[in-house]
Design an enzyme around this catalytic site. Structure first.
Site, PDB file in Angstrom:
ATOM      1  NE  ARG A  12     -40.613 -15.493  -9.633  1.00 54.93           N
ATOM      2  CZ  ARG A  12     -39.589 -15.750  -8.803  1.00 54.93           C
ATOM      3  NH1 ARG A  12     -39.836 -16.763  -8.965  1.00 54.93           N
ATOM      4  NH2 ARG A  12     -39.201 -15.576  -7.762  1.00 54.93           N
ATOM      5  N   GLY A  13     -40.409 -10.528 -11.721  1.00 54.86           N
ATOM      6  CA  GLY A  13     -39.350  -9.777 -13.190  1.00 54.86           C
ATOM      7  C   GLY A  13     -39.752  -8.863 -13.666  1.00 54.86           C
ATOM      8  CB  VAL A  61     -46.205 -20.182 -21.178  1.00 52.64           C
ATOM      9  CG1 VAL A  61     -47.482 -19.318 -21.048  1.00 52.64           C
ATOM     10  CG2 VAL A  61     -44.849 -20.467 -20.694  1.00 52.64           C
ATOM     11  CG  ASN A  93     -42.639 -10.929 -19.568  1.00 57.35           C
ATOM     12  OD1 ASN A  93     -42.024 -10.643 -19.308  1.00 57.35           O
ATOM     13  ND2 ASN A  93     -42.459 -11.922 -18.268  1.00 57.35           N
ATOM     14  CE1 TYR A 153     -29.321 -18.750 -21.703  1.00 58.38           C
ATOM     15  CE2 TYR A 153     -27.226 -18.567 -21.705  1.00 58.38           C
ATOM     16  CZ  TYR A 153     -28.402 -18.740 -21.115  1.00 58.38           C
ATOM     17  OH  TYR A 153     -27.940 -18.926 -19.180  1.00 58.38           O
ATOM     18  CE  LYS A 160     -37.895 -15.419 -25.668  1.00 56.28           C
ATOM     19  NZ  LYS A 160     -39.091 -14.591 -25.426  1.00 56.28           N
ATOM     20  CB  THR A 191     -34.907 -10.435 -14.224  1.00 54.78           C
ATOM     21  OG1 THR A 191     -34.595 -11.630 -14.619  1.00 54.78           O
ATOM     22  CG2 THR A 191     -34.799  -9.470 -14.032  1.00 54.78           C
TER      23      THR A 191
END
Length: 251
Positions: A12-13, A61, A93, A153, A160, A191
């Site tokens: 998806r996405g 994951v 991903n 975040y 990241k 998304t």
């Protein structure tokens, strides 16, 4: 022989668009899904309708205990459906977004994000190298939030950023095998990521669009084509790079 790509979180996405973009460029694609088996099956059919081979394998994951079973299944699929071939491309991903405001973040959320965005990609690739051809490529999916900041975040963005640093180290260490490693950093995309706030909240959507040079938020197919490019001979001299794909947000 057709080259094979593996995409984590490909049902998806952004992941789904990566899978389809790779298939359109002539790659066979194996991808993982967490829980939505039927949805994954539909993506397999879409790839096969493009004339390419595909398979979906379940993988969580958020923990590493299932990795041995996953790689055993990957080996079985490669032997039975892909004539014993090895893989050529790996795309990290799979991911989630959880709000983590300093002073109100629990350790469980921190550990979940750490597992998904740092520890799992590391050990997945470490194992994947055993069934990966020389001369391929690895693509790590990062985020624009390593260049600009958004409250809530800090953990996600910091992990990241670590992934982007790890990308350079991997590019150096895998150069002897002619395996290129790059990071793609998407901006805000429509998304269901983060509860679908960019897609479903008109105010947030308009605010992001106003801060973006191209005047809109991103769509999934803005990202897949860049990943497909990096998994091709056209990108043969691109290595150890962070490529932001954000339409020029916060310039």
């Amino acid at each position: 022989m057709n080259k094979i790509a593996v995409v984590t979180g490909g049902n998806r996405g952004l992941g789904k668009d990566m899978v389809l973009a790779l298939a359109k460029e002539g790659k066979d694609v194996i991808f993982t899904y967490n829980s939505k088996e039927s949805e994954a099956g539909d993506v397999v059919k879409e790839v096969e309708n493009l004339g390419r081979r595909s398979a979906a394998i379940q993988l969580s994951v958020d923990r590493q205990e299932g990795f041995d079973a996953f790689f055993n299944e990957l080996s079985r699929v490669l032997n039975e459906k892909f004539n014993g071939a090895k893989i050529d491309y790996w795309v990290n991903n799979a991911g989630i977004g959880l709000p983590t405001v300093l002073g109100a973040t629990d350790e469980s959320s921190f550990d979940t994000l750490m597992n998904i965005h740092m520890k799992s990609p590391y050990f997945l690739v470490q194992n994947a190298l055993k069934v990966m051809n020389d001369g391929g490529a690895i693509v790590n999916i990062g985020t624009g939030l390593t260049r600009f900041s958004m409250a809530g975040y800090s953990v996600y963005g910091s992990l990241k950023a670590a992934m982007e640093t790890m990308t350079r180290y991997w590019a150096l260490e895998l150069g002897k095998r002619q395996i290129r490693v790059n990071a793609v950093a998407p901006g805000a995309i429509e998304t269901d990521f983060g509860g679908g706030m960019v897609r479903d909240n008109d105010e947030i959507n308009k605010t992001i669009a106003a801060a973006t040079a191209l005047g809109r938020v991103g769509l999934p197919d803005d990202i897949g084509s860049v990943v497909a490019f990096l998994c091709s001979d056209s990108a043969k001299w691109v290595n150890g790079q962070r490529i932001e794909v954000s339409g020029g947000i916060h310039l």
